[in-house]
Scaffold this active site. Sequence first.
Site, mmCIF file in Angstrom:
data_model
loop_
_atom_site.group_PDB
_atom_site.id
_atom_site.type_symbol
_atom_site.label_atom_id
_atom_site.label_comp_id
_atom_site.label_asym_id
_atom_site.label_seq_id
_atom_site.Cartn_x
_atom_site.Cartn_y
_atom_site.Cartn_z
ATOM 1 N N GLU A 35 61.620 28.125 137.174
ATOM 2 C CA GLU A 35 62.213 26.839 137.578
ATOM 3 C C GLU A 35 63.612 26.739 136.973
ATOM 4 O O GLU A 35 63.827 27.068 135.812
ATOM 5 C CB GLU A 35 61.294 25.708 137.111
ATOM 6 C CG GLU A 35 61.701 24.338 137.601
ATOM 7 C CD GLU A 35 62.774 23.736 136.729
ATOM 8 O OE1 GLU A 35 63.770 23.249 137.306
ATOM 9 O OE2 GLU A 35 62.639 23.771 135.497
ATOM 10 N N CYS B 8 65.707 19.270 146.823
ATOM 11 C CA CYS B 8 64.820 19.723 145.756
ATOM 12 C C CYS B 8 63.480 19.010 145.895
ATOM 13 O O CYS B 8 63.441 17.778 146.018
ATOM 14 C CB CYS B 8 65.448 19.430 144.397
ATOM 15 S SG CYS B 8 64.330 19.727 143.004
ATOM 16 N N ASP C 45 70.430 20.237 148.179
ATOM 17 C CA ASP C 45 70.789 21.634 147.937
ATOM 18 C C ASP C 45 71.588 22.111 149.147
ATOM 19 O O ASP C 45 71.095 22.064 150.277
ATOM 20 C CB ASP C 45 69.539 22.507 147.768
ATOM 21 C CG ASP C 45 68.727 22.142 146.535
ATOM 22 O OD1 ASP C 45 69.344 21.803 145.510
ATOM 23 O OD2 ASP C 45 67.482 22.200 146.601
ATOM 24 N N GLY D 100 73.987 22.702 137.603
ATOM 25 C CA GLY D 100 73.658 22.933 136.205
ATOM 26 C C GLY D 100 74.107 24.289 135.696
ATOM 27 O O GLY D 100 73.454 24.889 134.849
#
Length: 281
Positions: free
Chosen positions: A82, A188, A195, A257
């Site tokens: 993940e 997501c 996304d 991220g």
Amino acid sequence: MNPPESSPLGKASACVDQYDATLLFPIARADQRAELGISGAAPFFGADLWTAFELSWLNQRGKPQVALAHITVPCETPRIVESKSFKLYLNSFSNTRFADAAQVQARIRADVSAAVWRGAASAGSVGVTLLGPDRFAQELMQELDGLSLDRLDVQCTQYQPAPELLSAQHDAAPVSERLTSQLLKSNCPVTGQPDWASVQIAYRGPPIDQEGLLQYLVSFRNHSGFHEQCVERIFMDLWTRCQPIELTVYARYTRRGGLDINPLRTSHPQGLPRNMRTARQ
């Protein structure tokens, strides 16, 4: 069993700055593939190409070091990692001292390999390459090659995967085509965040209706699925409905991220492309 809902994704998480391999959260591929009618060995080859842009650690004198990391996870692994857990794992290197970049690379390879091959009868290894600042200039940018489907002025009304939009001229002579689109978007499945991706479809076989293919790709717009599952769904739908002789589906998702994930699935074994980012990445 690690369901996605139990992952750190979408939850407040403490930022750990001392190396901790237990932060990695593996998720079984089988659960997602079962939704596509896949049981046992998958009917494709390929890998997930990851780029980590935020990797830093300390050398033995306490001086920070930085690098980019390219990670290659074979699609044969029983699990994926993940993405937020992988980010937290990489963050845990930030205040930990290592002898050199080779030690960091070996540690990442060992930890990620253990996570994604967990439960396999025989374990393999992921690929890990670290690029230091002296090699940053070698990281080039390139768009996916092919004829753009986005040139087509189509009407779009479906925003959940609609494989019935796909068709091919099965009575026509086989062709070889490489088609691209910048319009792939999904969400997501845990956080609902969007996304965004560019996608390339290369095939040999009956000519695929390009307008229907573009409408099909757009139909993922409100779909919830991990990057890897979306690419596998596209592959399976094309393979089943259009029946090409050979097929490759490759998507490059925008960074989140400090990570981007770029799955490739193909009907025939082939070398992987260079992990080269697009402008949107």
